[in-house]
Design a protein around this motif. Structure first.
Motif, PDB file in Angstrom:
ATOM      1  N   ILE A  28       5.594  32.153  50.079  1.00 27.36           N
ATOM      2  CA  ILE A  28       6.252  31.256  51.521  1.00 27.36           C
ATOM      3  C   ILE A  28       7.586  32.313  51.796  1.00 27.36           C
ATOM      4  N   LYS A  29       7.944  32.283  50.369  1.00 30.83           N
ATOM      5  CA  LYS A  29       9.447  32.362  50.067  1.00 30.83           C
ATOM      6  C   LYS A  29       9.116  34.593  50.576  1.00 30.83           C
ATOM      7  N   ASP A  30       8.425  35.077  49.889  1.00 28.34           N
ATOM      8  CA  ASP A  30       8.760  36.815  50.451  1.00 28.34           C
ATOM      9  C   ASP A  30       8.407  36.536  51.918  1.00 28.34           C
ATOM     10  N   GLY A  31       7.632  35.880  52.310  1.00 29.56           N
ATOM     11  CA  GLY A  31       6.592  36.041  53.995  1.00 29.56           C
ATOM     12  C   GLY A  31       7.540  35.801  54.703  1.00 29.56           C
ATOM     13  N   ILE A  32       8.890  35.107  54.626  1.00 27.02           N
ATOM     14  CA  ILE A  32       9.405  34.354  55.642  1.00 27.02           C
ATOM     15  C   ILE A  32      11.197  35.568  55.676  1.00 27.02           C
ATOM     16  N   GLU A  33      11.232  35.040  54.107  1.00 25.53           N
ATOM     17  CA  GLU A  33      12.935  36.016  54.493  1.00 25.53           C
ATOM     18  C   GLU A  33      11.425  37.370  55.250  1.00 25.53           C
ATOM     19  N   ARG A  34      10.480  38.363  54.766  1.00 19.40           N
ATOM     20  CA  ARG A  34      10.124  39.496  55.860  1.00 19.40           C
ATOM     21  C   ARG A  34      10.486  39.421  57.106  1.00 19.40           C
ATOM     22  N   GLU A  35       9.387  38.854  57.399  1.00 15.37           N
ATOM     23  CA  GLU A  35       9.667  37.540  59.058  1.00 15.37           C
ATOM     24  C   GLU A  35      10.560  37.822  59.452  1.00 15.37           C
ATOM     25  N   LEU A  36      11.542  37.024  58.519  1.00 16.08           N
ATOM     26  CA  LEU A  36      13.044  36.944  59.377  1.00 16.08           C
ATOM     27  C   LEU A  36      14.336  38.525  59.532  1.00 16.08           C
ATOM     28  N   MET A  37      13.888  39.424  58.070  1.00 17.28           N
ATOM     29  CA  MET A  37      13.993  40.733  58.331  1.00 17.28           C
ATOM     30  C   MET A  37      13.554  41.596  59.657  1.00 17.28           C
ATOM     31  N   GLU A  38      12.105  41.190  59.600  1.00 23.39           N
ATOM     32  CA  GLU A  38      11.440  42.453  61.015  1.00 23.39           C
ATOM     33  C   GLU A  38      12.312  42.243  62.260  1.00 23.39           C
ATOM     34  N   GLU A  39      12.249  40.731  62.370  1.00 22.73           N
ATOM     35  CA  GLU A  39      12.400  39.965  63.329  1.00 22.73           C
ATOM     36  C   GLU A  39      13.612  40.328  64.225  1.00 22.73           C
ATOM     37  N   THR A  40      15.176  40.508  63.585  1.00 24.82           N
ATOM     38  CA  THR A  40      16.355  40.115  63.280  1.00 24.82           C
ATOM     39  C   THR A  40      16.625  40.974  62.921  1.00 24.82           C
ATOM     40  N   GLY A  41      16.907  42.023  61.617  1.00 25.62           N
ATOM     41  CA  GLY A  41      17.163  42.686  60.379  1.00 25.62           C
ATOM     42  C   GLY A  41      18.629  42.151  59.921  1.00 25.62           C
ATOM     43  N   ILE A  42      18.137  40.967  59.866  1.00 19.81           N
ATOM     44  CA  ILE A  42      18.981  39.799  59.317  1.00 19.81           C
ATOM     45  C   ILE A  42      18.449  39.635  57.750  1.00 19.81           C
ATOM     46  N   LYS A  43      19.186  40.120  56.466  1.00 20.54           N
ATOM     47  CA  LYS A  43      18.864  39.276  54.647  1.00 20.54           C
ATOM     48  C   LYS A  43      18.597  38.450  55.013  1.00 20.54           C
ATOM     49  N   GLY A  44      18.329  37.363  54.453  1.00 19.59           N
ATOM     50  CA  GLY A  44      18.492  36.098  54.417  1.00 19.59           C
ATOM     51  C   GLY A  44      17.486  35.385  52.983  1.00 19.59           C
ATOM     52  N   GLU A  45      18.614  34.109  52.280  1.00 21.20           N
ATOM     53  CA  GLU A  45      17.849  33.676  51.340  1.00 21.20           C
ATOM     54  C   GLU A  45      16.771  32.562  51.124  1.00 21.20           C
ATOM     55  N   PHE A  46      15.791  32.694  50.892  1.00 18.56           N
ATOM     56  CA  PHE A  46      15.694  31.532  50.758  1.00 18.56           C
ATOM     57  C   PHE A  46      16.221  30.334  50.163  1.00 18.56           C
ATOM     58  N   VAL A  47      16.076  29.345  50.709  1.00 18.97           N
ATOM     59  CA  VAL A  47      16.788  28.287  49.655  1.00 18.97           C
ATOM     60  C   VAL A  47      15.311  27.498  49.354  1.00 18.97           C
ATOM     61  N   LYS A  48      14.699  26.275  50.434  1.00 22.92           N
ATOM     62  CA  LYS A  48      13.309  25.609  49.874  1.00 22.92           C
ATOM     63  C   LYS A  48      13.053  24.948  51.324  1.00 22.92           C
ATOM     64  N   VAL A  49      11.556  24.856  50.802  1.00 23.63           N
ATOM     65  CA  VAL A  49      10.940  24.631  52.103  1.00 23.63           C
ATOM     66  C   VAL A  49      11.871  22.874  53.145  1.00 23.63           C
ATOM     67  N   LEU A  50      11.919  22.860  54.151  1.00 23.52           N
ATOM     68  CA  LEU A  50      12.223  21.311  54.325  1.00 23.52           C
ATOM     69  C   LEU A  50      10.965  21.082  54.724  1.00 23.52           C
ATOM     70  N   ALA A  51      10.346  21.250  55.676  1.00 19.06           N
ATOM     71  CA  ALA A  51       9.290  20.521  56.086  1.00 19.06           C
ATOM     72  C   ALA A  51       8.104  21.870  56.590  1.00 19.06           C
ATOM     73  N   PHE A  52       7.103  20.855  56.439  1.00 15.99           N
ATOM     74  CA  PHE A  52       5.048  21.047  57.189  1.00 15.99           C
ATOM     75  C   PHE A  52       4.354  20.690  58.622  1.00 15.99           C
ATOM     76  N   ARG A  53       3.882  21.583  58.791  1.00 15.20           N
ATOM     77  CA  ARG A  53       3.129  20.536  59.884  1.00 15.20           C
ATOM     78  C   ARG A  53       1.606  21.005  59.509  1.00 15.20           C
ATOM     79  N   HIS A  54       0.901  19.812  59.870  1.00 11.56           N
ATOM     80  CA  HIS A  54      -0.306  20.263  59.609  1.00 11.56           C
ATOM     81  C   HIS A  54      -1.177  19.894  60.937  1.00 11.56           C
ATOM     82  N   GLY A  55      -2.003  21.298  61.880  1.00  7.09           N
ATOM     83  CA  GLY A  55      -2.360  21.169  62.967  1.00  7.09           C
ATOM     84  C   GLY A  55      -3.589  22.104  62.764  1.00  7.09           C
TER      85      GLY A  55
END
Length: 316
Positions: free
Chosen positions: A194-221
């Motif tokens: 999850i950490k690697d995936g969300i950091e990758r998606e953020l960089m790919e979509e916006t060019g911003i390098k963010g640092e993962f801190v934690k999972v805040l919530a999740f939805r099951h659909g």
């Protein structure tokens, strides 16, 4: 008999070398050819008997549950040969008490699929380069696990030093041309944390390098494509000195930093969508700070001795 015939041919050869040739060449050639034919026939009969005693079967390795995984690199390309070997294999595996059979058919050998179906195999899943088929051999209900039932998505609540969050407008996708803002989102790749995936998606979509801190919530659909379910993890990321946006050309039209409340009040999404209104509102702490909730932190654990992966993650 084979040994005697071989010795006789050897003596004939030595005799020809040591003494003048008295036999007409035609008779000698006929005699040697006849002897070779007898030898070949005897060897062929011997090989045939051995093959009948040990019929050719498909190569494979056992799994942990009494099943067998067929080696896809050893499949015969000819459909008729494959049909014969598969039939012999199934007979042997049943006699040996094998339970489930896993058969991977490469895409360049897809002509073998109909043969396998005729032998009782069914589809399990498919990848770009192959399809996986299974066959439960005992006369009992099949307990083999089904193909994956969920896709895993991630969303980034990326917060800067001013407490604002990063929002984007999609160029393609369900929100395109609706003038709606949303956090950067995406799907995890296979074997991606999850950490690697969300950091990758953020960089790919916006060019911003963010640092993962934690999972805040999740939805099951349960409305993902092709009748599957969906897990969506909302993650907190922080960035201290964000640079300029570098937007993903084919997917993102705009990006901005904005107060999180501005996003929460956006209609119809997420304000008028109960599940998303609840999910994102739960990411705000009692002090009004984005991400100031307990959430789930991540710990990477070294792999166990039998694990095929480098590490595993625990969220707590």
């Amino acid at each position: 008999p084979l040994r005697s015939l071989s010795l006789a041919l050897q003596r004939c050869h030595r005799h020809r070398q040591n003494r003048p040739l008295r036999m007409p060449a035609k008779r000698l050639t006929t005699s040697v050819s006849a002897g070779a034919a007898v030898l070949a026939t005897a060897l062929g009969a011997r090989c045939s008997a051995g093959c009948d005693e040990e019929p050719q079967v498909l190569h494979g390795s056992g799994d942990h549950y009494g099943g067998i995984i067929v080696d896809p690199t050893a499949l015969p390309a000819d459909s008729s040969v494959f049909d014969v070997r598969l039939g012999r294999s199934l007979d042997r595996w049943r006699a040996e008490g094998v339970r489930g059979v896993w058969l991977e058919v490469p895409i360049h050998m897809s002509h073998l699929v109909s043969v396998a179906v005729g032998r009782g195999f069914v589809f399990h899943h498919a990848e770009p380069g192959h399809c996986m088929m299974t066959h439960w051999l005992p006369d009992t209900p099949c307990p083999l696990p089904p193909n994956p039932s969920h896709q895993v998505g991630v969303g980034a609540l990326c917060v800067n030093e001013e407490g604002k969050v990063l929002l984007v407008q999609e160029k393609s996708g369900p929100f395109a041309r609706k003038n709606l803002w949303k956090p950067p989102t995406g799907l995890l790749d296979a074997r991606e944390d999850i950490k690697d995936g969300i950091e990758r998606e953020l960089m790919e979509e916006t060019g911003i390098k963010g640092e993962f801190v934690k999972v805040l919530a999740f939805r099951h659909g349960h409305s993902a494509p092709w009748g599957k379910s969906d897990l969506y993890f909302i993650c907190l990321l922080r960035v201290s000195k964000p640079g300029p946006f570098v937007l993903q050309e084919n997917e993102v039209a705009k990006a901005k930093w904005a107060p999180f409340q501005e996003f929460l009040d956006q209609a119809p999404y997420p304000r008028d969508t109960p599940v998303w209104a609840k999910a994102y509102a739960s990411c705000v702490g009692p002090d009004g700070g984005v991400g100031n909730v307990v959430g789930f932190r991540m710990a990477r654990c070294p792999k166990s001795q039998r694990s095929p992966v480098e590490h595993e993650c625990v969220y707590y």
